[in-house]
Design a protein around this motif. Sequence first.
Motif, PDB file in Angstrom:
ATOM      1  N   THR A 181      -5.502 -16.122  -3.458  1.00 24.67           N
ATOM      2  CA  THR A 181      -6.787 -15.553  -3.208  1.00 24.67           C
ATOM      3  C   THR A 181      -7.335 -14.695  -4.256  1.00 24.67           C
ATOM      4  N   SER A 182      -8.400 -13.964  -4.048  1.00 24.64           N
ATOM      5  CA  SER A 182      -9.107 -13.287  -5.183  1.00 24.64           C
ATOM      6  C   SER A 182     -10.012 -12.150  -4.652  1.00 24.64           C
ATOM      7  N   SER A 183     -10.587 -11.191  -5.254  1.00 27.26           N
ATOM      8  CA  SER A 183     -11.208 -10.207  -5.100  1.00 27.26           C
ATOM      9  C   SER A 183     -12.883 -10.217  -4.603  1.00 27.26           C
ATOM     10  N   GLN A 184     -13.401 -11.403  -4.850  1.00 26.80           N
ATOM     11  CA  GLN A 184     -14.895 -11.306  -4.670  1.00 26.80           C
ATOM     12  C   GLN A 184     -15.196 -12.002  -3.665  1.00 26.80           C
ATOM     13  N   LYS A 185     -14.636 -12.078  -2.404  1.00 29.16           N
ATOM     14  CA  LYS A 185     -15.185 -12.732  -1.401  1.00 29.16           C
ATOM     15  C   LYS A 185     -14.895 -11.978   0.008  1.00 29.16           C
ATOM     16  N   GLY A 186     -13.586 -12.261   0.605  1.00 30.28           N
ATOM     17  CA  GLY A 186     -13.711 -11.463   1.853  1.00 30.28           C
ATOM     18  C   GLY A 186     -12.824 -10.129   1.674  1.00 30.28           C
ATOM     19  N   LEU A 187     -12.759  -9.770   0.510  1.00 25.94           N
ATOM     20  CA  LEU A 187     -12.138  -8.558  -0.028  1.00 25.94           C
ATOM     21  C   LEU A 187     -13.256  -7.562  -0.471  1.00 25.94           C
ATOM     22  N   MET A 188     -14.475  -8.177  -0.571  1.00 26.68           N
ATOM     23  CA  MET A 188     -15.695  -7.457  -0.749  1.00 26.68           C
ATOM     24  C   MET A 188     -15.771  -6.716  -2.000  1.00 26.68           C
ATOM     25  N   CYS A 189     -15.338  -7.447  -3.144  1.00 24.20           N
ATOM     26  CA  CYS A 189     -15.115  -6.543  -4.496  1.00 24.20           C
ATOM     27  C   CYS A 189     -15.860  -7.343  -5.566  1.00 24.20           C
ATOM     28  N   PRO A 190     -15.964  -6.818  -6.615  1.00 23.58           N
ATOM     29  CA  PRO A 190     -16.450  -7.721  -7.796  1.00 23.58           C
ATOM     30  C   PRO A 190     -15.530  -8.663  -8.379  1.00 23.58           C
ATOM     31  N   PRO A 191     -15.946  -9.859  -8.889  1.00 19.05           N
ATOM     32  CA  PRO A 191     -14.987 -10.717  -9.424  1.00 19.05           C
ATOM     33  C   PRO A 191     -14.195 -10.200 -10.500  1.00 19.05           C
ATOM     34  N   GLY A 192     -12.777 -10.878 -10.655  1.00 14.58           N
ATOM     35  CA  GLY A 192     -12.228 -10.433 -11.708  1.00 14.58           C
ATOM     36  C   GLY A 192     -10.563 -10.216 -11.514  1.00 14.58           C
ATOM     37  N   LEU A 193     -10.182 -10.071 -10.008  1.00 16.07           N
ATOM     38  CA  LEU A 193      -8.924  -9.998  -9.692  1.00 16.07           C
ATOM     39  C   LEU A 193      -8.433 -11.175  -8.907  1.00 16.07           C
ATOM     40  N   GLY A 194      -7.279 -11.870  -9.516  1.00 16.00           N
ATOM     41  CA  GLY A 194      -6.378 -13.018  -8.879  1.00 16.00           C
ATOM     42  C   GLY A 194      -5.400 -12.502  -8.195  1.00 16.00           C
ATOM     43  N   MET A 195      -5.026 -13.050  -7.089  1.00 13.66           N
ATOM     44  CA  MET A 195      -3.865 -12.516  -6.414  1.00 13.66           C
ATOM     45  C   MET A 195      -3.061 -13.836  -5.916  1.00 13.66           C
ATOM     46  N   VAL A 196      -1.786 -13.696  -5.829  1.00 12.18           N
ATOM     47  CA  VAL A 196      -0.965 -14.796  -5.296  1.00 12.18           C
ATOM     48  C   VAL A 196       0.191 -14.034  -4.513  1.00 12.18           C
ATOM     49  N   TRP A 197       0.443 -14.870  -3.390  1.00  6.35           N
ATOM     50  CA  TRP A 197       1.708 -14.186  -2.484  1.00  6.35           C
ATOM     51  C   TRP A 197       2.710 -15.340  -2.406  1.00  6.35           C
ATOM     52  N   LEU A 198       3.818 -15.070  -2.737  1.00  8.97           N
ATOM     53  CA  LEU A 198       4.927 -16.093  -2.470  1.00  8.97           C
ATOM     54  C   LEU A 198       5.930 -15.595  -1.482  1.00  8.97           C
ATOM     55  N   SER A 199       6.478 -16.722  -0.796  1.00 12.43           N
ATOM     56  CA  SER A 199       7.490 -16.325   0.369  1.00 12.43           C
ATOM     57  C   SER A 199       9.017 -16.341  -0.541  1.00 12.43           C
ATOM     58  N   PRO A 200      10.040 -16.043   0.324  1.00  8.38           N
ATOM     59  CA  PRO A 200      11.372 -15.932  -0.298  1.00  8.38           C
ATOM     60  C   PRO A 200      11.590 -17.400  -0.962  1.00  8.38           C
ATOM     61  N   ARG A 201      11.229 -18.558  -0.076  1.00  3.40           N
ATOM     62  CA  ARG A 201      11.356 -19.839  -0.672  1.00  3.40           C
ATOM     63  C   ARG A 201      10.472 -20.211  -1.784  1.00  3.40           C
ATOM     64  N   GLY A 202       9.486 -19.583  -1.804  1.00  7.32           N
ATOM     65  CA  GLY A 202       8.366 -19.637  -3.148  1.00  7.32           C
ATOM     66  C   GLY A 202       8.928 -19.159  -4.162  1.00  7.32           C
ATOM     67  N   TRP A 203       9.699 -17.781  -3.941  1.00  8.43           N
ATOM     68  CA  TRP A 203      10.278 -17.007  -5.350  1.00  8.43           C
ATOM     69  C   TRP A 203      11.287 -18.069  -5.754  1.00  8.43           C
ATOM     70  N   GLU A 204      12.243 -18.809  -4.867  1.00  8.11           N
ATOM     71  CA  GLU A 204      13.252 -19.428  -5.144  1.00  8.11           C
ATOM     72  C   GLU A 204      13.070 -20.447  -6.117  1.00  8.11           C
ATOM     73  N   ARG A 205      11.836 -21.407  -5.767  1.00 10.70           N
ATOM     74  CA  ARG A 205      11.151 -22.261  -6.238  1.00 10.70           C
ATOM     75  C   ARG A 205      10.684 -21.844  -7.697  1.00 10.70           C
TER      76      ARG A 205
END
Length: 374
Positions: A181-205
């Motif tokens: 996801t990122s900052s500039q849509k549903g989080l109502m901020c200016p553009p410029g921040l990317g965000m990534v969440w990983l599950s335990p299986r995602g981190w293992e991969r």
Amino acid sequence: MLLTPGPVEVPHHVALEGATRMISHRSGQFSALYRELLADLCRLLEVEEPPVLFPGSGTGALDALCQNLLSPGDRVISLSCGAFGHRFREIALRRGVDVIPLDVPWGEGIGPDLVAQAIRANRDTRAVLITHNETSTGVLNPIELVTEVIPDDVLVLVDAVSSVGAVPCLPSKWRVDGLATSSQKGLMCPPGLGMVWLSPRGWERAAQVSCPTYSLDLKLYRLHRERAMETPYTPPVSLYFQLARALKDILSHPKETWWRDRRRFSRGLCAALEALGLSPLVKDPSLRSPGVTAIVGEEGLCKGIRKSLAQMGLQVASGQGDVKDRLVRIAHYTPMGWPELSMICGTVWKAMVEMGMRPEMDRVMEAALVEMEG
């Protein structure tokens, strides 16, 4: 007023946070801000493992997913119902994976039966790519239903660039392995921040994959966060202040109330626009996005509406791809109510009158009121 699907209108008090005095990203003050920000993101997503934040856009976050969780030669099913599903696919292709494309017509959603069929036909699939909220069409895909038919040994990677903040997005509960996801849509901020969440299986991969880029190496971010609550290199500090404030707004009352208000506004706007004689691109009300509404029509009509709206101070968006000139896309990510809905609908009505049409305004607002109060 900015009514495009991103960037969105930034609330004034959130924008002001960007003027906060600069601090060092190696200071205790920054670590405290970072810790609080991650805790609020965990509350919003209802997860235990914090997401990774880095300079970039939503596209950068999708790139980070593919760089960290996929390897050249992996077989990937790419689901698409619009321009951003296609973009996710293009990003994966540049990682060198073997993509199996699966598309539905624009304006329709991706259902679990279609996904189950694709997986049965491609049993060596490593990952499934899907967009949660497709802003090019206004479709909200039922991720929580789609993931139920995906086997446990197949990674689920979700483009949530335009859904986080605006709708429930619960990756841990929905068995998602990687979410961008990122900052500039549903989080109502200016553009410029990317965000990534990983599950335990995602981190293992991710531990098994050699990320070819330093700046998007999620393992590096996790290491620095766990070691000293810092980032590996200079972050956009002002955006951290702004995002922290926006999250406080969203979490200042029950999340369900926030999400309900987004849905109510979307329903009211769709009802009003239909009463004006306009046609939403997404015919199934259950698939309509709470963040953006797309209206489809003849090229001249849509162009005229967009032009008239711009002359009256409301900036909306055209479509993308083959439907670029036949769509009017109106975003409603930031808090809006009856005054904003009346302004939008009244301005659309005036635009239609200027083009020689005579829509009946009385029943337009009545239709909106019924949906917003229902």
